[in-house]
Design a protein around this motif. Sequence first.
Motif, PDB file in Angstrom:
ATOM      1  N   VAL A  68     -14.952  -3.169 -11.740  1.00  0.00           N
ATOM      2  CA  VAL A  68     -14.472  -1.925 -11.118  1.00  0.00           C
ATOM      3  C   VAL A  68     -12.963  -1.976 -10.903  1.00  0.00           C
ATOM      4  CG1 VAL A  68     -14.522  -0.584  -8.977  1.00  0.00           C
ATOM      5  CG2 VAL A  68     -16.665  -1.311 -10.035  1.00  0.00           C
ATOM      6  N   LEU A  69     -12.460  -3.106 -10.430  1.00  0.00           N
ATOM      7  CA  LEU A  69     -11.023  -3.218 -10.144  1.00  0.00           C
ATOM      8  C   LEU A  69     -10.191  -3.246 -11.424  1.00  0.00           C
ATOM      9  CD1 LEU A  69     -11.262  -5.725  -7.187  1.00  0.00           C
ATOM     10  CD2 LEU A  69     -10.407  -3.379  -7.069  1.00  0.00           C
ATOM     11  N   VAL A  70     -10.729  -3.870 -12.469  1.00  0.00           N
ATOM     12  CA  VAL A  70     -10.013  -3.846 -13.756  1.00  0.00           C
ATOM     13  C   VAL A  70      -9.912  -2.410 -14.264  1.00  0.00           C
ATOM     14  CG1 VAL A  70     -10.154  -4.505 -16.185  1.00  0.00           C
ATOM     15  CG2 VAL A  70     -10.572  -6.214 -14.403  1.00  0.00           C
ATOM     16  N   ILE A  71     -11.015  -1.653 -14.178  1.00  0.00           N
ATOM     17  CA  ILE A  71     -10.996  -0.234 -14.568  1.00  0.00           C
ATOM     18  C   ILE A  71      -9.992   0.526 -13.707  1.00  0.00           C
ATOM     19  CG2 ILE A  71     -12.357   1.893 -14.629  1.00  0.00           C
ATOM     20  CD1 ILE A  71     -14.812   0.106 -15.237  1.00  0.00           C
ATOM     21  N   TYR A  72      -9.987   0.238 -12.405  1.00  0.00           N
ATOM     22  CA  TYR A  72      -9.064   0.921 -11.483  1.00  0.00           C
ATOM     23  C   TYR A  72      -7.603   0.662 -11.883  1.00  0.00           C
ATOM     24  CZ  TYR A  72      -6.977   2.440  -7.066  1.00  0.00           C
ATOM     25  OH  TYR A  72      -6.215   3.090  -6.115  1.00  0.00           O
ATOM     26  N   LEU A  73      -7.280  -0.609 -12.178  1.00  0.00           N
ATOM     27  CA  LEU A  73      -5.901  -0.934 -12.551  1.00  0.00           C
ATOM     28  C   LEU A  73      -5.491  -0.255 -13.857  1.00  0.00           C
ATOM     29  CD1 LEU A  73      -5.793  -4.696 -11.531  1.00  0.00           C
ATOM     30  CD2 LEU A  73      -4.260  -2.907 -10.685  1.00  0.00           C
ATOM     31  N   PHE A  74      -6.421  -0.186 -14.820  1.00  0.00           N
ATOM     32  CA  PHE A  74      -6.101   0.495 -16.072  1.00  0.00           C
ATOM     33  C   PHE A  74      -5.965   1.999 -15.861  1.00  0.00           C
ATOM     34  CE2 PHE A  74      -7.492  -3.342 -18.403  1.00  0.00           C
ATOM     35  CZ  PHE A  74      -6.479  -3.387 -19.349  1.00  0.00           C
ATOM     36  N   ALA A  75      -6.821   2.559 -15.000  1.00  0.00           N
ATOM     37  CA  ALA A  75      -6.829   4.012 -14.806  1.00  0.00           C
ATOM     38  C   ALA A  75      -5.702   4.496 -13.897  1.00  0.00           C
ATOM     39  CB  ALA A  75      -8.176   4.447 -14.238  1.00  0.00           C
ATOM     40  N   PHE A  76      -5.430   3.731 -12.825  1.00  0.00           N
ATOM     41  CA  PHE A  76      -4.489   4.226 -11.812  1.00  0.00           C
ATOM     42  C   PHE A  76      -3.265   3.339 -11.614  1.00  0.00           C
ATOM     43  CE2 PHE A  76      -8.816   5.546 -10.494  1.00  0.00           C
ATOM     44  CZ  PHE A  76      -8.659   6.912 -10.629  1.00  0.00           C
ATOM     45  N   GLY A  77      -3.341   2.072 -12.069  1.00  0.00           N
ATOM     46  CA  GLY A  77      -2.220   1.160 -11.900  1.00  0.00           C
ATOM     47  C   GLY A  77      -2.102   0.667 -10.465  1.00  0.00           C
ATOM     48  N   PRO A  78      -1.246  -0.360 -10.239  1.00  0.00           N
ATOM     49  CA  PRO A  78      -1.054  -0.851  -8.875  1.00  0.00           C
ATOM     50  C   PRO A  78      -0.333   0.178  -8.012  1.00  0.00           C
ATOM     51  CG  PRO A  78       0.374  -2.008 -10.429  1.00  0.00           C
ATOM     52  CD  PRO A  78      -0.483  -1.107 -11.237  1.00  0.00           C
ATOM     53  N   THR A  85      -6.921   9.454  -4.046  1.00  0.00           N
ATOM     54  CA  THR A  85      -7.429  10.642  -4.706  1.00  0.00           C
ATOM     55  C   THR A  85      -8.957  10.589  -4.737  1.00  0.00           C
ATOM     56  OG1 THR A  85      -7.443   9.662  -6.919  1.00  0.00           O
ATOM     57  CG2 THR A  85      -5.380  10.673  -6.169  1.00  0.00           C
ATOM     58  N   GLY A  86      -9.590  11.713  -5.065  1.00  0.00           N
ATOM     59  CA  GLY A  86     -11.051  11.749  -5.139  1.00  0.00           C
ATOM     60  C   GLY A  86     -11.613  10.775  -6.153  1.00  0.00           C
ATOM     61  N   GLY A  87     -10.972  10.674  -7.318  1.00  0.00           N
ATOM     62  CA  GLY A  87     -11.435   9.752  -8.346  1.00  0.00           C
ATOM     63  C   GLY A  87     -11.340   8.304  -7.904  1.00  0.00           C
ATOM     64  N   GLN A  88     -10.255   7.964  -7.217  1.00  0.00           N
ATOM     65  CA  GLN A  88     -10.103   6.603  -6.706  1.00  0.00           C
ATOM     66  C   GLN A  88     -11.183   6.279  -5.675  1.00  0.00           C
ATOM     67  OE1 GLN A  88      -6.047   7.064  -5.340  1.00  0.00           O
ATOM     68  NE2 GLN A  88      -5.218   5.938  -7.107  1.00  0.00           N
ATOM     69  N   GLU A  89     -11.488   7.225  -4.823  1.00  0.00           N
ATOM     70  CA  GLU A  89     -12.513   7.020  -3.786  1.00  0.00           C
ATOM     71  C   GLU A  89     -13.889   6.793  -4.392  1.00  0.00           C
ATOM     72  OE1 GLU A  89     -10.277   9.815  -0.397  1.00  0.00           O
ATOM     73  OE2 GLU A  89     -11.981  10.582  -1.568  1.00  0.00           O
ATOM     74  N   VAL A  90     -14.223   7.584  -5.411  1.00  0.00           N
ATOM     75  CA  VAL A  90     -15.530   7.441  -6.056  1.00  0.00           C
ATOM     76  C   VAL A  90     -15.640   6.084  -6.752  1.00  0.00           C
ATOM     77  CG1 VAL A  90     -17.011   8.300  -7.902  1.00  0.00           C
ATOM     78  CG2 VAL A  90     -15.928   9.909  -6.330  1.00  0.00           C
ATOM     79  N   LEU A  91     -14.613   5.713  -7.496  1.00  0.00           N
ATOM     80  CA  LEU A  91     -14.658   4.464  -8.252  1.00  0.00           C
ATOM     81  C   LEU A  91     -14.769   3.258  -7.324  1.00  0.00           C
ATOM     82  CD1 LEU A  91     -14.506   2.908 -10.897  1.00  0.00           C
ATOM     83  CD2 LEU A  91     -12.003   3.058 -10.782  1.00  0.00           C
ATOM     84  N   LEU A  92     -13.902   3.166  -6.329  1.00  0.00           N
ATOM     85  CA  LEU A  92     -13.910   2.004  -5.444  1.00  0.00           C
ATOM     86  C   LEU A  92     -15.130   2.005  -4.518  1.00  0.00           C
ATOM     87  CD1 LEU A  92     -10.150   1.741  -4.378  1.00  0.00           C
ATOM     88  CD2 LEU A  92     -11.387   0.250  -5.933  1.00  0.00           C
ATOM     89  N   GLY A  93     -15.449   3.166  -3.947  1.00  0.00           N
ATOM     90  CA  GLY A  93     -16.544   3.240  -2.986  1.00  0.00           C
ATOM     91  C   GLY A  93     -17.905   3.002  -3.612  1.00  0.00           C
ATOM     92  N   LEU A  94     -18.214   3.759  -4.663  1.00  0.00           N
ATOM     93  CA  LEU A  94     -19.508   3.592  -5.324  1.00  0.00           C
ATOM     94  C   LEU A  94     -19.610   2.229  -6.017  1.00  0.00           C
ATOM     95  CD1 LEU A  94     -20.459   7.018  -6.934  1.00  0.00           C
ATOM     96  CD2 LEU A  94     -21.506   5.866  -4.980  1.00  0.00           C
ATOM     97  N   GLY A  95     -18.502   1.784  -6.600  1.00  0.00           N
ATOM     98  CA  GLY A  95     -18.510   0.483  -7.270  1.00  0.00           C
ATOM     99  C   GLY A  95     -18.859  -0.649  -6.318  1.00  0.00           C
ATOM    100  N   ASP A 118       5.490   2.051  -4.098  1.00  0.00           N
ATOM    101  CA  ASP A 118       5.996   2.097  -2.719  1.00  0.00           C
ATOM    102  C   ASP A 118       5.496   3.316  -1.966  1.00  0.00           C
ATOM    103  OD1 ASP A 118       7.305  -0.266  -3.103  1.00  0.00           O
ATOM    104  OD2 ASP A 118       9.252   0.641  -3.557  1.00  0.00           O
ATOM    105  N   ALA A 119       5.412   4.456  -2.642  1.00  0.00           N
ATOM    106  CA  ALA A 119       4.957   5.675  -1.964  1.00  0.00           C
ATOM    107  C   ALA A 119       3.463   5.620  -1.671  1.00  0.00           C
ATOM    108  CB  ALA A 119       5.278   6.900  -2.828  1.00  0.00           C
ATOM    109  N   GLU A 120       2.683   5.101  -2.610  1.00  0.00           N
ATOM    110  CA  GLU A 120       1.222   5.057  -2.446  1.00  0.00           C
ATOM    111  C   GLU A 120       0.784   4.049  -1.385  1.00  0.00           C
ATOM    112  OE1 GLU A 120      -0.411   6.267  -6.868  1.00  0.00           O
ATOM    113  OE2 GLU A 120       0.296   4.219  -6.517  1.00  0.00           O
ATOM    114  N   ARG A 121       1.578   3.010  -1.139  1.00  0.00           N
ATOM    115  CA  ARG A 121       1.165   1.963  -0.214  1.00  0.00           C
ATOM    116  C   ARG A 121       1.086   2.457   1.235  1.00  0.00           C
ATOM    117  NH1 ARG A 121       4.285  -3.600  -1.474  1.00  0.00           N
ATOM    118  NH2 ARG A 121       6.097  -2.247  -1.784  1.00  0.00           N
ATOM    119  N   THR A 122       1.576   3.652   1.500  1.00  0.00           N
ATOM    120  CA  THR A 122       1.477   4.222   2.851  1.00  0.00           C
ATOM    121  C   THR A 122       0.665   5.524   2.835  1.00  0.00           C
ATOM    122  OG1 THR A 122       3.574   5.419   2.577  1.00  0.00           O
ATOM    123  CG2 THR A 122       3.684   3.210   3.526  1.00  0.00           C
TER     124      THR A 122
END
Length: 552
Positions: free
Chosen positions: A186-196, A207-217, A199-203
């Motif tokens: 799941v995390l490998v897919i996440y990194l390919f799909a959304f990247g690390p 997104t909905g897609g990120q929530e579904v992938l990480l949460g359901l995974g 600076d702006a995202e760390r605070t």
Amino acid sequence: MTAGEPAETERSVLGSSAVMAAGTVVSRLSGYVRSTLLLAALGTYLHADVFSIANTVPNMLYILLAGGVFNAVLVPQLVRAMKQDADGGEAYTNRIITLAGLFLAGVTAVLVVAAPLLMQLYLANGFDDPSNADARSSAVTFARFCLPQVFFYGMFVLVGQVLNSRQRFGPMMWAPIANNVIAISVLVIYLFAFGPADDAERTAGYTGGQEVLLGLGSTVGIVVQLLVLLPYLKSAGFHYKPRFDFKGTGLGHTLRLGVWTVLFVVVNQIAYTVVTRIASSGTADGGPGAGFTIYSSTFLVVMAPHAIATVSLATATLPRLSAYAAEQDLAAVGRQVAATMRTALSLILPFALVLPVIALPVANIVSKYGAAADSTEDFARTLSLFAIGLVFFTSHYLVLRGFYALERTRTVFWVQCLISAVNIALAVALTASVDPLDVAPRLALAYAGAYLVGSVASYLLLRAILGGLESDKLVRFLVRMVVAGGIAALATWGVRELVEVGWPEDGSKLQAVVMLGLMGVVDLGLLALLARLMRIDEVNELVGLVTRRLRR
């Protein structure tokens, strides 16, 4: 018990522990890959804490609702049913599984509905700020995806304890590898799909897609972990059939014992909730901080030897302790607890002594990737301070196995009240008005102080109940282990300093791996040599076990 039986018993426990430890090692290694990918993807700031806390809450709630009963009370009761019931405990076990499944399913449904209230409890007040609205919303969404894990965690541990009571220790230790493989995917897919996270995202939130992938995974991994165990029930000679005839079948005794264990867990989870809330304050302002992600990630690393050695030993020895207790052989219970404690500490104590020396390269290897690349020193500081508490926690954990075998769950509850009170008091006092970067290290110190008090109290109480815990032998063992482990750690520090003269610290992965490998060889080699010269039997027995298995 014959004169040679204690040594034979200990070898049997070590053999069973080795099977579990092998599974735990592979599981932990895959778990560290998962943790490293998670840090690389999400970092260590507010963005990471949102997911980490939401994904930790199901395990906390499972432990609160049922974990204590399943882990501590159930094995002695299953062993008694197997010894005393005409059907070998088959009907009793079927009733336990049916009742637990109904309870966990109902509670899980309620928790999913109550997700917003739950996250309000675990997140610091800073998350109520309007600027954190997206992050707070993502935390609630993650919680709804992850809370079904409560049911699957519970059933996994329940099935695993049924297998343990039948002396099938391996499957429960190997099954989490399947969960880790899914999480890594799941995390490998996440990194390919959304990247690390930048600076702006760390605070920010997700997104909905990120929530579904990480949460359901995350939840799918726990489901698979349970499914892996089910075929082993049949091979262990157990065939599940739902039983709803709960009244008058002995479950009342189990539940009465479980009441004190539930209260024990409630007190423990109150303390952990306070710690989680304080830890989340380290990143709630959106800036750099050592918050929950650093606290939980370093805790995962420092508890590796506990999971590999202590849990394996405790799991292998609990059925034996329960059998001694059922026979009212208190002297045998005391000998078994004391021997298991010395064996576990022969591994844990040297690790705790050398960990501050190797903390920086360990932190480099575990955490210095992607969005977490600038948090290595924060990891190393917290890791070093957690080493203090590891020894005390190990001692306390093993003493509790003696209480559980004796069905003294009320005593365990009162000891846990003491530990939790000290932990909360120290956590609040040590983190009052501190820099956000000091939150996680101070919480690690609070943890150490709490288990220092708890380990002393639990040991003295069990010794009084059993009439002895071979304390003289333990003191002699500890003195020799501190001397041997201290000399080995000091020599390891000297090697590190010498190497850095010719190869100054540059933060590279190559240097971290080389330094860690070199220091590991020096520390372990010198420890083994000193143990042989000082006749530390517990270390020598472990070295012999490892070398015999390597020859095979």
